[in-house]
Design an enzyme around this catalytic site. Structure first.
Site, PDB file in Angstrom:
ATOM      1  CE  LYS A 114      -3.073   0.102   3.224  1.00  0.00           C
ATOM      2  NZ  LYS A 114      -3.779   0.668   4.573  1.00  0.00           N
ATOM      3  CE  LYS A 126      -2.182  -1.409  10.872  1.00  0.00           C
ATOM      4  NZ  LYS A 126      -2.697  -0.531  10.000  1.00  0.00           N
ATOM      5  CG  ASP A 166      -5.551  -0.022  12.348  1.00  0.00           C
ATOM      6  OD1 ASP A 166      -5.429   0.364  11.029  1.00  0.00           O
ATOM      7  OD2 ASP A 166      -6.354  -1.079  12.599  1.00  0.00           O
ATOM      8  CB  SER A 376       0.448   9.350   7.451  1.00  0.00           C
ATOM      9  OG  SER A 376      -0.436   9.034   8.519  1.00  0.00           O
TER      10      SER A 376
HETATM   11  P1  NDP Z   1     -12.301   2.575  14.062  1.00  0.00           P
HETATM   12  O1  NDP Z   1     -11.756   1.954  15.502  1.00  0.00           O
HETATM   13  O2  NDP Z   1     -12.276   4.128  14.118  1.00  0.00           O
HETATM   14  O3  NDP Z   1     -13.606   2.251  13.750  1.00  0.00           O
HETATM   15  C1  NDP Z   1     -13.685   0.788  13.643  1.00  0.00           C
HETATM   16  C2  NDP Z   1     -15.019   0.368  13.357  1.00  0.00           C
HETATM   17  O4  NDP Z   1     -15.247  -0.888  12.683  1.00  0.00           O
HETATM   18  C3  NDP Z   1     -15.947   0.533  14.398  1.00  0.00           C
HETATM   19  O5  NDP Z   1     -17.322   1.010  14.040  1.00  0.00           O
HETATM   20  C4  NDP Z   1     -16.101  -0.722  14.973  1.00  0.00           C
HETATM   21  O6  NDP Z   1     -17.264  -0.953  15.932  1.00  0.00           O
HETATM   22  C5  NDP Z   1     -16.117  -1.837  13.626  1.00  0.00           C
HETATM   23  N1  NDP Z   1     -15.383  -3.033  13.997  1.00  0.00           N
HETATM   24  C6  NDP Z   1     -14.157  -3.098  14.435  1.00  0.00           C
HETATM   25  N2  NDP Z   1     -13.981  -4.306  14.676  1.00  0.00           N
HETATM   26  C7  NDP Z   1     -15.131  -5.084  14.405  1.00  0.00           C
HETATM   27  C8  NDP Z   1     -15.423  -6.356  14.314  1.00  0.00           C
HETATM   28  N3  NDP Z   1     -14.542  -7.558  14.687  1.00  0.00           N
HETATM   29  N4  NDP Z   1     -16.496  -6.622  13.863  1.00  0.00           N
HETATM   30  C9  NDP Z   1     -17.536  -5.819  13.484  1.00  0.00           C
HETATM   31  N5  NDP Z   1     -17.261  -4.462  13.413  1.00  0.00           N
HETATM   32  C10 NDP Z   1     -15.863  -4.114  13.910  1.00  0.00           C
HETATM   33  O7  NDP Z   1     -11.142   2.123  13.050  1.00  0.00           O
HETATM   34  P2  NDP Z   1     -10.861   2.689  11.570  1.00  0.00           P
HETATM   35  O8  NDP Z   1     -12.151   3.424  11.157  1.00  0.00           O
HETATM   36  O9  NDP Z   1      -9.707   3.637  11.801  1.00  0.00           O
HETATM   37  O10 NDP Z   1     -10.585   1.471  10.943  1.00  0.00           O
HETATM   38  C11 NDP Z   1     -11.237   0.675  10.152  1.00  0.00           C
HETATM   39  C12 NDP Z   1     -10.724  -0.103   9.053  1.00  0.00           C
HETATM   40  O11 NDP Z   1      -9.996   0.664   8.201  1.00  0.00           O
HETATM   41  C13 NDP Z   1      -9.605  -1.030   9.641  1.00  0.00           C
HETATM   42  O12 NDP Z   1      -9.653  -2.293   8.810  1.00  0.00           O
HETATM   43  C14 NDP Z   1      -8.348  -0.412   9.562  1.00  0.00           C
HETATM   44  O13 NDP Z   1      -7.175  -1.188   9.641  1.00  0.00           O
HETATM   45  C15 NDP Z   1      -8.693   0.175   8.112  1.00  0.00           C
HETATM   46  N6  NDP Z   1      -7.854   1.581   7.958  1.00  0.00           N
HETATM   47  C16 NDP Z   1      -7.307   2.400   8.820  1.00  0.00           C
HETATM   48  C17 NDP Z   1      -7.080   3.737   8.358  1.00  0.00           C
HETATM   49  C18 NDP Z   1      -7.064   4.954   9.212  1.00  0.00           C
HETATM   50  O14 NDP Z   1      -6.391   5.777   8.583  1.00  0.00           O
HETATM   51  N7  NDP Z   1      -7.749   4.894  10.326  1.00  0.00           N
HETATM   52  C19 NDP Z   1      -6.264   3.792   7.146  1.00  0.00           C
HETATM   53  C20 NDP Z   1      -6.404   2.506   6.480  1.00  0.00           C
HETATM   54  C21 NDP Z   1      -7.165   1.436   6.721  1.00  0.00           C
HETATM   55  P3  NDP Z   1     -17.046  -1.128  17.433  1.00  0.00           P
HETATM   56  O15 NDP Z   1     -17.382   0.377  17.865  1.00  0.00           O
HETATM   57  O16 NDP Z   1     -18.494  -1.940  17.809  1.00  0.00           O
HETATM   58  O17 NDP Z   1     -15.817  -1.845  17.815  1.00  0.00           O
HETATM   59  O1  2IT Z   2      -3.896   0.901   7.536  1.00  0.00           O
HETATM   60  C1  2IT Z   2      -3.711   1.926   7.444  1.00  0.00           C
HETATM   61  O2  2IT Z   2      -3.029   2.437   6.340  1.00  0.00           O
HETATM   62  C2  2IT Z   2      -3.494   2.918   8.422  1.00  0.00           C
HETATM   63  N1  2IT Z   2      -4.099   2.443   9.544  1.00  0.00           N
HETATM   64  C3  2IT Z   2      -2.991   4.060   8.623  1.00  0.00           C
HETATM   65  C4  2IT Z   2      -1.420   4.152   8.784  1.00  0.00           C
HETATM   66  C5  2IT Z   2      -0.777   5.500   8.698  1.00  0.00           C
HETATM   67  O3  2IT Z   2       0.462   5.419   9.166  1.00  0.00           O
HETATM   68  O4  2IT Z   2      -1.318   6.743   8.562  1.00  0.00           O
END
Ligand code: NDP
Ligand code: 2IT
Length: 444
Positions: A114, A126, A166, A376
């Protein structure tokens, strides 16, 4: 046996207890076959693939912390520094009870390719812990973060390894982690991204993953003459990625009718009220039942089911393997046009193949969710030059990066005769740059 198959089989044997890592490796290696076959002899002699599937460094540590009642708890902390061929290790920290070494390895592996796709100089890593932030007080979160950083700080640095958010790690956690790093190391540097705006954070980083996802989708549809205006969209998750995916989709004229969390999901035929969603999730840290209670048009359903709704575009933005074969079948039956991953590996391999075979346009997370890590890297640049750019500047750069990622992925797929297969395109384009950099740097 081909070199790719040999390495897949070795990874399966060596990491038998890490199904997510095996899945991530299999998906990448399977789709880069034509690239590897063209240089099989050289790659085999150099053990290039064996080096790519073995993290450069894996750190595992004890994280003791004291709760508000005086009880001591012990969690396990991880940081996997997977590959630094093209830049310092870069990737988020996941705080969730499901975290184990295999999950962190899969995320670190995905991150390498990525980050390569962003075109920016960042390697892949990570980290995380099996700590569960749910229901903890701010003081408990701080206690955990300070303990976690007390060990982590010796392994990271602005030019070494730069963690970020994350699942379970947002602005609050990054703040506590940053404070403890500075206190122990006595350096004020861009060692973390996703920081608050008063201490080195970048405008638009909060929005970047969700916005970037929509910029990617917009470009992917635009080159087929399709617009987002009037499209019906389902989003899963209700966290950082989901919220800003909903916001941008609606700004671009689509209607988002679902969000979900680990307890249940919302169907809101009037379109998700993103301000209410932010209030419930970002400020109150409450459950989605609270959204439903304040929104007459919303229906709340317990459990899974978000993929049963008839939509044009589905955006999985919660977690790995949340969109399975049976979900893919429902989406196809309901005439879905495109699926684009906001989360990391949210679609199982079987579901991905089913969608692709049935003509659904499919965008893999390592391309479509790269806007977060790309921004980032822009935060790192701003920290290095001790300046901060405006929201519009960062957002414009993010948009340009996402359009470029789409074009590179599209071109790579076409180059190998797999037009429209963005899984192959993303893996090939991501791989080529890392392979070239590793090759140039000798055996290390
Ligand atoms: P958050 O913690 O902000 O939100 C996660 C969301 O997903 C919550 O609504 C949570 O619900 C739900 N969730 C988590 N685990 C589960 C599960 N086992 N089953 C069902 N729902 C679940 O995380 P992010 O939004 O930051 O991340 C979401 C995804 O995006 C992840 O895969 C992460 O790796 C990916 N990602 C994040 C980036 C970032 O910049 N933050 C960048 C790129 C990818 P609940 O509140 O009930 O736990
Ligand atoms: O999965 C991802 O790309 C992230 N959680 C963001 C990583 C970062 O360094 O901003």
């Amino acid at each position: 046996m081909s070199y790719v198959d040999e390495v897949i089989s070795m990874v399966e044997k060596k990491n038998a207890n890490e199904p997510e890592f095996i899945q991530a490796v299999r998906e990448v290696l399977d789709s880069i076959r034509p690239v590897v076959e063209a240089k099989e002899e050289q790659y085999r002699r150099d053990a290039l693939l064996e080096r790519m599937v073995e993290p450069e460094r894996q750190i595992k540590f004890r994280v003791p912390w004291i709760d508000d009642e005086g009880q001591v708890h012990v969690n396990t902390g991880y940081r996997i520094q997977f590959n630094s061929a093209i830049g310092p290790y870069k990737g988020g920290i996941r705080l969730h009870p499901s975290v184990n070494i295999g999950i962190i390895k899969f995320l670190g592996f995905e991150q390498v390719y990525k980050n390569s796709l962003t075109g920016l100089p960042i390697g892949g890593g990570k980290g995380g812990s099996d700590f569960d932030p749910k229901g903890k007080s701010d003081r408990e979160i701080m206690a955990f973060c300070q303990s976690f950083m007390t060990e982590l700080c010796r392994h990271i640095g602005a030019d070494t390894d730069v963690p970020a958010g994350d699942i379970g790690t947002g602005a609050r956690e990054i703040g506590y982690l940053f404070g403890q790093y500075k206190r122990i190391r006595n350096v004020y540097e861009g060692v973390l991204t996703g920081k608050g705006l008063t201490y080195g954070g970048s405008l638009a980083r909060t929005e970047a993953t969700g916005y970037g996802l929509l910029y990617f989708v917009e470009e992917m549809l635009r080159c087929r003459g399709i617009g987002l205006e009037g499209k019906i969209v389902s989003v899963s998750g209700a966290g950082n990625v989901a919220i800003y995916a909903v916001e941008k989709a609606q700004q671009l004229g689509a209607k988002v009718v679902t969000v979900s969390d680990s307890n249940g999901w919302i169907y809101d035929p009037e379109g998700i009220d993103v301000e209410l969603l932010k209030e419930v999730k970002e400020r109150k840290r409450a459950r989605l039942t609270e959204y439903a209670a304040n929104r007459p048009s919303a229906q709340y359903h317990e459990g899974r089911g978000v993929w049963s709704v008839r939509v044009d575009i589905a955006l999985p933005c919660a977690t790995q393997n949340e969109l399975r074969l049976e979900d893919a079948k429902m989406l196809v039956e309901n005439g879905v046009l495109a699926v684009a991953e906001g989360a990391n590996m949210p679609t199982t391999i079987e579901a991905t193949e089913y969608l692709q075979k049935n003509g659904v346009i499919f965008a893999p997370g390592k391309a479509s969710n790269a806007g977060g890590v790309a921004t980032s890297a822009l935060e790192m640049s701003q920290n290095s030059e001790r300046l901060s750019w405006t929201f519009e500047e960062v957002d414009q750069k993010l948009k340009g990066i996402m359009v470029n990622i789409f074009r590179n992925v599209d071109r790579a797929a076409k180059r190998y005769g797999m037009e429209g297969n963005y899984v192959a395109g993303a893996n090939i384009a991501g791989f080529e740059k890392v392979a070239d950099a590793m090759n140039a740097q000798g055996i290390c």
